[in-house]
Scaffold this motif. Structure first.
Motif, PDB file in Angstrom:
ATOM      1  N   LEU A 118       0.837  -1.202   0.000  1.00 51.27           N
ATOM      2  CA  LEU A 118       0.000   0.000   0.000  1.00 51.27           C
ATOM      3  C   LEU A 118       0.869   1.248   0.000  1.00 51.27           C
ATOM      4  O   LEU A 118       0.557   2.240  -0.676  1.00 51.27           O
ATOM      5  N   GLN A 119       1.960   1.219   0.721  1.00 49.99           N
ATOM      6  CA  GLN A 119       2.878   2.362   0.753  1.00 49.99           C
ATOM      7  C   GLN A 119       3.482   2.626  -0.623  1.00 49.99           C
ATOM      8  O   GLN A 119       3.692   3.785  -0.998  1.00 49.99           O
ATOM      9  N   LEU A 121       1.976   2.092  -3.457  1.00 50.98           N
ATOM     10  CA  LEU A 121       0.928   2.732  -4.258  1.00 50.98           C
ATOM     11  C   LEU A 121       0.746   4.189  -3.852  1.00 50.98           C
ATOM     12  O   LEU A 121       0.407   5.035  -4.686  1.00 50.98           O
ATOM     13  N   GLN A 122       0.995   4.496  -2.589  1.00 54.17           N
ATOM     14  CA  GLN A 122       0.841   5.867  -2.090  1.00 54.17           C
ATOM     15  C   GLN A 122       2.079   6.724  -2.311  1.00 54.17           C
ATOM     16  O   GLN A 122       2.038   7.925  -2.071  1.00 54.17           O
ATOM     17  N   SER A 123       3.163   6.123  -2.776  1.00 58.74           N
ATOM     18  CA  SER A 123       4.460   6.807  -2.821  1.00 58.74           C
ATOM     19  C   SER A 123       4.512   7.972  -3.801  1.00 58.74           C
ATOM     20  O   SER A 123       5.316   8.884  -3.641  1.00 58.74           O
ATOM     21  N   GLY A 124       3.660   7.945  -4.810  1.00 59.56           N
ATOM     22  CA  GLY A 124       3.701   9.007  -5.815  1.00 59.56           C
ATOM     23  C   GLY A 124       4.785   8.822  -6.855  1.00 59.56           C
ATOM     24  O   GLY A 124       4.937   9.657  -7.755  1.00 59.56           O
ATOM     25  N   TYR A 129       2.395  -0.867 -11.865  1.00 55.48           N
ATOM     26  CA  TYR A 129       1.050  -0.752 -11.321  1.00 55.48           C
ATOM     27  C   TYR A 129       0.183  -1.991 -11.530  1.00 55.48           C
ATOM     28  O   TYR A 129      -0.624  -2.344 -10.663  1.00 55.48           O
ATOM     29  N   GLU A 143      -8.289  -0.959   2.085  1.00 56.29           N
ATOM     30  CA  GLU A 143      -7.867   0.441   2.229  1.00 56.29           C
ATOM     31  C   GLU A 143      -7.344   1.033   0.931  1.00 56.29           C
ATOM     32  O   GLU A 143      -7.276   2.261   0.780  1.00 56.29           O
ATOM     33  N   ALA A 144      -6.985   0.189  -0.011  1.00 52.57           N
ATOM     34  CA  ALA A 144      -6.427   0.680  -1.273  1.00 52.57           C
ATOM     35  C   ALA A 144      -7.497   1.136  -2.255  1.00 52.57           C
ATOM     36  O   ALA A 144      -7.179   1.745  -3.280  1.00 52.57           O
ATOM     37  N   LEU A 147      -7.510   4.608  -3.807  1.00 50.44           N
ATOM     38  CA  LEU A 147      -6.307   4.818  -4.608  1.00 50.44           C
ATOM     39  C   LEU A 147      -6.372   4.058  -5.931  1.00 50.44           C
ATOM     40  O   LEU A 147      -5.786   4.489  -6.924  1.00 50.44           O
TER      41      LEU A 147
END
Length: 260
Positions: A118-119, A121-124, A129, A143-144, A147
């Motif tokens: 998850l981190q 995917l959130q990293s920017g 992908y 939680e994803a 996103l």
């Protein structure tokens, strides 16, 4: 300690594990493949150690042995490999390696991989992908969802399909399943193949007939119908539903085998 080439071919777990430290990189690569193919659980620790290999590196900077080792660990599905695989996510020098590591974590299915994935995917920062979203789906990381939803409009149709696969697994809404089924008729054969594999991974009985009608080879159809069958057999649906579904799937498999 680096060993010389074994006098005998790799035909046993012991020889294969020893060959991971051979001086010949091709032998090492084959040993990792052999251990994964035969799902040798006793090789887990030795394979994890090779995730840090620096000896076999291409001129482009990739790590072929590391990639094959990660594939092997995915085949082993041994949760003892999860910490080493999570640590391997930090490798920024080989995106293909990270992709295979993500796939392995998804196959193993241990929930401790959820947070680091998850981190990512959130990293920017750019990530593989398709593999990342699929792994989050396999791990049911709810939680994803916010996103992942924007990826339904991603430039890559493969990534769009991965997002639909994730969202179906999380929500069970038929609209996402239909999104994947539509790709079975895509003009691009690679997207048709990807859709067939996505449906096989989801394991939905209603997707079986769509796979049969798709413009893909019978061997590919057979592989993914079998994957759906395995999912049905492992599911917690009623015995009556399971019996009906397996009977239908066995009939489809028989038809495909006749056509091969």
């Amino acid at each position: 300690m680096i060993t010389t080439s074994p006098a005998e071919p790799i035909l046993s777990p012991e020889t294969a594990i020893t060959s991971l430290d051979n001086e010949d990189n091709q032998i090492r690569y084959y040993a990792a493949w052999w251990l994964g193919k035969h799902q040798i659980q006793s090789a887990c620790a030795a394979l994890c150690y090779q995730l840090q290999d620096v000896r076999y590196r291409t001129v482009q900077g990739g790590y072929p042995l590391r990639r094959q080792v990660a594939r092997a660990l995915g085949q082993l599905k041994n949760i003892e490999a999860v910490p080493a695989l999570i640590n391997a996510l930090n490798c920024d020098e080989d995106e293909q390696f990270r992709e295979v590591v993500i796939e392995a974590l998804g196959k193993i299915g241990d929930s401790t991989a959820a947070v680091p994935l998850l981190q990512l995917l959130q990293s920017g920062t750019p990530q593989p992908y398709e593999a990342l979203i699929e792994a989050l789906g396999e791990l049911r990381v709810i939680e994803a969802r916010p996103l992942v939803e924007p990826f339904l409009k991603h430039d890559s149709e493969r990534v769009q399909c991965a997002a639909a696969r994730y969202l179906y697994l999380i929500t069970q809404k038929p609209e996402y399943l239909e999104r994947i089924i539509q790709n079975l008729n895509h003009e691009n054969p690679y997207l048709r193949w990807a859709a067939a594999f996505d449906l096989g991974a989801i394991g939905h009985i209603e997707a079986a007939e769509a796979i049969v009608q798709a413009k893909v080879g019978n061997s590919l159809k057979l592989l993914n119908i079998k994957r759906i069958l395995e999912t049905v057999l492992e599911s917690d649906i009623s015995e009556i539903e399971k019996q009906q579904a397996t009977q239908t799937l066995f009939q489809i498999i028989d038809q495909l085998l006749i056509q091969l």
